[in-house]
Scaffold this active site. Structure first.
Site, mmCIF file in Angstrom:
data_model
loop_
_atom_site.group_PDB
_atom_site.id
_atom_site.type_symbol
_atom_site.label_atom_id
_atom_site.label_comp_id
_atom_site.label_asym_id
_atom_site.label_seq_id
_atom_site.Cartn_x
_atom_site.Cartn_y
_atom_site.Cartn_z
ATOM 1 N N THR A 1 -12.888 0.075 -1.534
ATOM 2 C CA THR A 1 -12.357 1.215 -0.791
ATOM 3 C C THR A 1 -11.300 0.768 0.203
ATOM 4 O O THR A 1 -11.308 -0.371 0.675
ATOM 5 C CB THR A 1 -13.494 1.958 -0.049
ATOM 6 O OG1 THR A 1 -12.945 3.022 0.721
ATOM 7 C CG2 THR A 1 -14.255 1.020 0.871
ATOM 8 N N LYS B 1 -7.415 -4.155 -5.346
ATOM 9 C CA LYS B 1 -8.503 -3.653 -6.185
ATOM 10 C C LYS B 1 -8.354 -4.186 -7.608
ATOM 11 O O LYS B 1 -9.330 -4.630 -8.222
ATOM 12 C CB LYS B 1 -8.503 -2.115 -6.199
ATOM 13 C CG LYS B 1 -8.858 -1.453 -4.871
ATOM 14 C CD LYS B 1 -8.924 0.058 -5.034
ATOM 15 C CE LYS B 1 -9.362 0.734 -3.741
ATOM 16 N NZ LYS B 1 -9.541 2.186 -3.887
ATOM 17 N N ARG C 1 -10.922 -1.932 3.233
ATOM 18 C CA ARG C 1 -9.508 -2.078 3.601
ATOM 19 C C ARG C 1 -8.719 -2.716 2.466
ATOM 20 O O ARG C 1 -7.952 -3.654 2.649
ATOM 21 C CB ARG C 1 -9.356 -2.906 4.885
ATOM 22 C CG ARG C 1 -10.123 -2.389 6.069
ATOM 23 C CD ARG C 1 -9.782 -0.953 6.411
ATOM 24 N NE ARG C 1 -8.524 -0.810 7.123
ATOM 25 C CZ ARG C 1 -7.967 0.373 7.415
ATOM 26 N NH1 ARG C 1 -8.546 1.489 7.009
ATOM 27 N NH2 ARG C 1 -6.840 0.438 8.058
ATOM 28 N N ASP D 1 -14.441 3.516 -6.441
ATOM 29 C CA ASP D 1 -13.854 3.932 -5.177
ATOM 30 C C ASP D 1 -14.931 4.669 -4.377
ATOM 31 O O ASP D 1 -15.964 5.063 -4.931
ATOM 32 C CB ASP D 1 -12.654 4.844 -5.479
ATOM 33 C CG ASP D 1 -11.988 5.347 -4.226
ATOM 34 O OD1 ASP D 1 -11.848 4.561 -3.275
ATOM 35 O OD2 ASP D 1 -11.617 6.528 -4.184
ATOM 36 N N LYS D 2 -14.710 4.851 -3.087
ATOM 37 C CA LYS D 2 -15.690 5.561 -2.269
ATOM 38 C C LYS D 2 -15.284 7.011 -2.032
ATOM 39 O O LYS D 2 -15.953 7.936 -2.462
ATOM 40 C CB LYS D 2 -15.874 4.850 -0.918
ATOM 41 C CG LYS D 2 -16.866 5.552 0.013
ATOM 42 C CD LYS D 2 -16.872 4.941 1.392
ATOM 43 C CE LYS D 2 -15.629 5.261 2.188
ATOM 44 N NZ LYS D 2 -15.524 6.692 2.571
ATOM 45 N N ARG E 1 -23.842 8.715 10.050
ATOM 46 C CA ARG E 1 -22.820 7.933 10.742
ATOM 47 C C ARG E 1 -22.952 8.242 12.226
ATOM 48 O O ARG E 1 -22.884 9.403 12.631
ATOM 49 C CB ARG E 1 -21.429 8.309 10.242
ATOM 50 C CG ARG E 1 -21.221 7.997 8.771
ATOM 51 C CD ARG E 1 -20.162 8.885 8.154
ATOM 52 N NE ARG E 1 -18.853 8.729 8.758
ATOM 53 C CZ ARG E 1 -17.909 7.908 8.288
ATOM 54 N NH1 ARG E 1 -18.146 7.190 7.219
ATOM 55 N NH2 ARG E 1 -16.742 7.824 8.863
ATOM 56 N N ASP F 1 -10.611 8.361 -8.075
ATOM 57 C CA ASP F 1 -10.035 9.704 -8.157
ATOM 58 C C ASP F 1 -8.614 9.805 -7.654
ATOM 59 O O ASP F 1 -7.977 10.839 -7.813
ATOM 60 C CB ASP F 1 -10.902 10.695 -7.363
ATOM 61 C CG ASP F 1 -10.756 10.496 -5.854
ATOM 62 O OD1 ASP F 1 -10.715 9.324 -5.422
ATOM 63 O OD2 ASP F 1 -10.679 11.495 -5.119
#
Length: 1142
Positions: free
Chosen positions: A678, A772, A766, A407-408, A598, A793
């Site tokens: 993610t 997943k 998305r 996961d991110k 970013r 998490d």
């Protein structure tokens, strides 16, 4: 009762219809023919067993193991027919194995029950009988009105009825569900929004009709019917009205909602996968080897039976004078006799199948798992969290991982944004001590003074502080009224909640620089510019969407002017600008991106009165259109967001967790491919992938996004495949979004997998939770069958954690769902490197050697028994005493291999971490390949032949072996010969197999020495006592004085030494030659690690006394070791560290 039983068995699901009707406050119709629907309770269950099904379910799973089932059959055979050995020899080890395994698995499931009980027992408030009642989460029923306070998580899926705000809105975060940390606004229908008190809610007459539970987090279809003064008002319900279990209430004092989906029917639970038994590759290899050994056993039993009848074809051997048959034996069926003899041989040779292998493996896994929790390098001091093991069955699988799915949000990142740089009017600025300073200059303002900003700088900061959808929470107020709260010390009183973490970071940055956003009440926005208050009227918000990749606000300034502020991706804003420092800003944006920041570009536009009238008219027409509303809005936005004046750009850093980049690089060097899955937006995810090293700057990024149809998706995949073949030298990274992934997996799975396997890194954006899991399953079931690991998490990661071969939960900020459902839990992503490269490496080599060694020593054990039958007319006479048969695997040879499997280290841990490529040496289950298995098996047969024939040749007709060189009488030779010979073979065997393991041991501790030499000593002491005393509770004592007589002979000692050396000397020669002539990379590292002094990285893996010893030494000296490349000086870092957890 019958209906309940049918529901429990799954034959009669509680809800039959396609929709469910929920009566708010469970106020059911009074007419008699109404039958209430049955709904699930609100308990969450992640455990595997209950107190009722533990025994049958656990026994069923244990007897699925070939060895356990086999020994059960052998035990039953021994009970039913006359066999050479007692049923105790099979029954006792079987009972021991089953009991130990059941206790271990029961303990692990008890921990899951304990975690579930914490969740299910959490206190909640519900409205019952006109008052607010506190109860436990598990007691919530569908139809209950639940009250949730600020910062609490929703205990069930609720339809929002009202909040403390007059308009009935609330703000939530769904980070634990979909990974998104942005603030989302949810709404109550106007008819229920006014019911803000318990009394009004109790009087509310309403019914919710909605679809049955489904896993899609973003879909909810329903309607609410409110009865007011006899009139029914019907309102539609959608996802914006549903509060999902696991989401958290923010920026709202309290809400009331009605439970529509509870427990395992909530959307969060439906995105869990069923808890299935995970089996490691080693266990599968063990089962394969057991089948092969079962074949060997059947071959030996059938051959012995056939040879027995061939031998007995002669009358003198069929019925010798000393063993006359009874009349019943002469008349019995030959087929039954053959079967009985076959089963007797099967029992005689059954110990070739090592039942104690399973219990030793279980003990090794259970005890070895404590090393993970004790490792100081996996301890996170800030949060006071150590690594934890929820399932020890998969320890060795940590050494076989080929794909990591991560996961991110919250896993790779800290989930914290920080403003770093900006560009205003072509000049780069940095923030220094809360002040905006041009690049290259220092903060030369006196403390407390107000810096002077130019007009462009001030306009830029105002644009950033106004162009957003940020919400504010004031600690001293319950919400926004018609006027803004006026409090002193704004910085300590307010908390921002943003629609994206970028917006929050930017608004906080402008606040530090003197332009503070005070708040918005839907009509006005207020800012303070260096203490000077300014109010702007909010006219329109042009919401962000994925196609435009920008958002805008239209405001009326305090002077009455109409202005548009726009911010978005540079590719979506710069083409529509006509003035400003466009070229310089574009260069600065590229520089920011190269730093991994970013970026957002900010612009504005001033409207004349006539222009604004046209803008307002177009927006009104588009927003009230019933047909093609989205297309008309897009046209209106394009008309408005043009002819912009460029103000500048911002650079925000998504703070990565510590050492994420180094960890991903180490995994890559170890031959492990990393996929990031993610729920976040494509742009955000790509930016983080670049900054964390998942994507390299030199990597060719391929995109499979926004695909609308199957044909379009297939054509894009073919284009990508061609591009990869043409640029085969370049590394490729692939970006996929959830919609395109669904299309790709529907019709073009093979082509999609081909593209993915050709890419060095894959990023999926998305993603819904079940998507997943589908991606993980896709890799798991591909032809190569790679070992997968998933790490996350949040609750949105639970499905992939359960789907992967190994699931790891991060102890993050978003609840404990991932940790509860994982196999292992760690506090930070950086710990994954040591968990795999060190612990995984050690666990795998230990258990691989354990498995091979067990088969080897059992071949050594039973083959002499088989050879002995050729010398006793296949009479099924046992070579060993029954006590030796029972204790060989339980006592005499069990402890050395158990201690080896707990402490063995082929290479120093520091070397394993510094040379990740060593992980490749053990990949693909290489240490349990058929070639290695064949080597150990043949070695066992060779040693067994040497034991038997060596003893036979050296003993021969030498009667001096019978004791002190005396010539023995025939009856004494008959009495002692059989058992003396068997005891000699057994003695040689115990010593040889123990010393063979000593040759395989690279890392010696005091425990290795104790159990190795202690096992041999224990065998001699036990045999002396067992054979030297007449035990009253034994019916027969064939071994009386045999061992004493054997050891009293010098010839016996000579035979033992000669046979042991004959067996082990070739092994020593082979090891020396291979190590010097054809060393593997692991052996080269062993030579290197021999020159590495013991550092504090190593201490947590040591026995307690040694670790304390080394800690004391490290405090007083520095440790030198020679690297392959250069000399490095290690400074002791053990001060202040503790081994208390050990």
């Amino acid at each position: 009762m019958l209906r309940w039983i049918r529901q429990q068995l799954g034959f009669d699901p509680p809800h039959q219809s396609e929709t469910r009707t929920v009566y708010i406050a469970n106020r059911f119709p009074q007419h008699g023919h109404y039958v209430p629907q049955k709904f699930a309770d609100n308990r969450i269950i992640s455990s595997k067993y209950t107190i009722w099904n533990f025994v049958p379910k656990n026994l069923f799973e244990q007897f699925r193991r070939i060895a356990n089932f086999y020994f059960l059959i052998i035990f039953l055979v021994q009970l039913m027919i006359d066999t050479p050995t007692s049923p105790v020899t099979s029954g006792l080890p079987l009972f021991f194995v089953i009991t130990v395994t059941a206790i271990k698995q029961g303990y692990e499931d008890w921990l899951r029950h304990k975690a579930d009980n914490e969740v299910n027992g959490a206190p909640v408030f519900v409205v019952r009988s006109g008052s607010l009642v506190q109860t436990r989460s598990k007691n919530i029923r569908v139809g209950d009105i639940v009250r949730v306070a600020k910062d609490e998580t929703f205990p069930a899926d609720l339809v929002l009825l009202s909040s403390d705000r007059a308009e009935g809105t609330c703000h939530i975060t769904t980070a634990s569900l979909d990974g998104e940390t942005n603030l989302k606004t949810h709404y109550a229908v106007p008819e229920t929004a006014v019911s803000q008190s318990v009394s009004r809610l109790e009087a509310l007459q309403a019914v919710v009709e909605c679809q049955q539970p489904e896993a899609d987090l973003y879909r909810f279809v329903g309607r609410i019917t409110v009865t007011q003064q006899g009139e029914e008002i019907v309102r539609p319900l959608g996802p914006e009205n549903l509060l999902l279990r696991g989401a958290r209430l923010k920026n709202t004092k309290e809400i009331f909602g009605v439970a529509v989906y509870t427990g395992m029917e909530s959307k969060m639970a439906l995105n869990y996968k069923c808890k299935s038994q995970k089996r490691s590759a080693v266990e599968k290899s063990m089962n394969t080897f057991l089948i092969i050994y079962l074949g060997i056993l059947l071959f030996e039993a059938i051959l012995s039976t056939i040879l027995k009848y061939a031998w007995q074809a002669e009358n003198k051997w069929d019925e010798p004078f000393y063993n006359q048959k009874t009349e019943q034996e002469r008349n019995s069926s030959q087929i039954l006799k053959f079967i009985s003899d076959f089963l007797a041989f099967l029992v005689l040779y059954n110990f070739i199948i090592p039942i104690s292998l399973y219990v030793t493996v279980e003990m090794q896994k259970f005890l070895g798992s404590f090393f993970i929790g004790w490792d100081l390098d996996l301890y996170h001091e800030e949060s006071d969290q150590k690594a934890q093991v929820n399932t020890s069955d998969l320890n060795e699988e940590l050494g076989q991982v080929e794909y990591v799915f991560t996961d991110k949000t919250g896993t790779l990142t800290e989930n914290e944004m920080q403003f770093r740089e900006c560009s205003i009017n072509g000049i780069k600025y940095q923030e220094i001590n809360g002040k905006l300073v041009p690049e290259g200059m220092t903060d030369d303002f006196p403390d407390g003074s107000v810096p002077h900003l130019s007009g462009e700088e001030e306009l830029f900061l105002k644009a950033v502080s106004l162009c957003h959808t940020v919400q504010i929470s004031y600690d001293q107020t319950d919400g926004f009224g018609d006027t803004f709260p006026r409090v002193n010390g704004i910085s300590s009183q307010m908390e921002y909640y943003a629609s994206s973490p970028d917006e929050k970071a930017l608004v906080e940055a402008t606040k530090r620089m003197g332009v503070t956003f005070i708040g918005s009440n839907g009509e006005n926005m207020e800012i303070k510019t260096f203490g000077r208050s300014e109010k702007y009227k909010l006219l329109h918000v042009l919401e962000f969407d994925a196609n435009r990749r920008r958002m805008s606000v239209i405001l009326q300034t305090p002077s009455g002017d109409k202005m548009l502020f726009t911010k978005g991706a540079e590719s979506s804003v710069l083409p529509y600008t006509k003035s400003g420092e466009i070229d310089k800003t574009r260069v600065h944006v590229d520089e920011f991106a190269l730093k991994g920041l970013r970026t957002l570009v900010v612009a504005c536009r001033r409207f004349s009165a006539e222009e604004y009238e046209e803008v307002d008219r177009r927006l009104h027409e588009a927003r009230t259109a019933l047909q093609q509303r989205e297309e008309r809005l897009a046209e209106a936005f394009a008309f408005i967001e043009r002819d912009l004046q460029l103000l500048g750009a911002t650079g925000v850093e998504d703070k990565l967790q510590e050492k994420v980049q180094e960890t991903i690089e180490a995994l890559r060097l170890a031959g492990i491919k990393v996929w990031v899955l993610t729920g976040d937006k494509v742009e955000t995810a790509v930016s983080v992938s670049l900054s964390c090293g998942h994507f390299h700057r030199t990597m060719n990024i391929l995109e499979l996004v926004q695909q609308k149809t199957d044909s379009e998706c297939a054509e894009q995949l073919r284009r990508l495949a061609r591009r990869i073949k043409e640029d085969h030298v370049i590394q490729h990274g692939l970006v996929v979004d959830g919609t395109s992934l669904s299309l790709a997996l529907r019709e073009h799975e093979k082509l999609f997998m081909e593209v993915c396997r050709s890419c060095s890194a894959v990023l999926c954006c998305r993603m819904a939770p079940l998507q997943k899991a589908k991606v993980v399953r896709l890799l798991k079931t591909s032809p190569e069958k790679p070992i997968t690991l998933a790490i996350g998490d949040g609750a949105n990661d639970v499905s992939m954690i359960q789907e992967a071969h190994v699931g790891i939960g991060i102890m993050g900020k978003e609840g404990r769902q991932a940790v509860r459902n994982s196999d292992y839990a760690i506090a930070r992503f950086k710990f994954l490197a040591k968990l795999l490269l060190v612990h995984g490496h050690f666990y795998y080599i230990r258990i691989a050697t354990l498995v091979q060694y067990f088969f080897y020593k059992n071949v050594c054990f039973i083959t002499p028994q088989f050879l002995y039958q050729f010398f006793c007319l296949f009479s099924q006479q046992t070579l060993y005493d029954s006590v030796y048969l029972t204790l060989y695997n339980i006592c005499f040879t069990s402890l050395p291999i158990l201690v080896y499997s707990l402490f063995e280290q082929l290479v120093h841990p520091h070397v394993l971490q510094s040379k990740p490529a060593l992980y490749r040496d053990i990949s693909k289950n290489s240490l349990l390949s058929f070639k290695t298995f064949l080597y150990w098996t043949l070695l066992g047969f060779c040693h067994a032949f040497v034991f038997f024939f060596g003893s036979y040749i050296l003993m021969g007709e030498d009667t001096s072996l019978m004791g002190n060189g005396q010539i023995l009488k025939a009856n004494r030779q008959l009495m002692f010969g059989n058992w003396t010979f068997g005891t000699l073979v057994f003695t040689v065997m115990v010593i040889t197999v123990t010393l063979k393991l000593a040759l395989e041991t690279h890392f010696w501790t005091w425990m290795n020495h104790f159990v190795t030499w202690g096992s041999i000593a224990f065998y001699f002491i036990f045999s002396l006592f067992y054979g030297g005393i007449i035990w009253p509770f034994l019916h027969t004592q064939d071994m009386y004085f045999v061992f004493v007589q054997l050891l009293s002979s010098g010839s016996a000692w000579f035979a033992i030494i000669i046979i042991v050396l004959t067996c082990l000397f070739p092994d020593v020669i082979k090891k020396v030659l291979y190590r010097h002539l054809q060393p593997t990379s692991t052996q080269k590292s062993q030579m290197y690690s021999n020159r590495v002094a013991i550092g504090d990285d190593f201490i947590a893996l040591q026995p307690l006394s040694r670790a304390k010893n080394q800690l004391g030494k490290i405090r007083w000296k520095r440790i030198r070791f020679q690297s392959a490349q250069n000399m490095t000086l290690l400074k002791a870092g053990a001060e202040g560290r503790t081994i208390g957890n050990c």
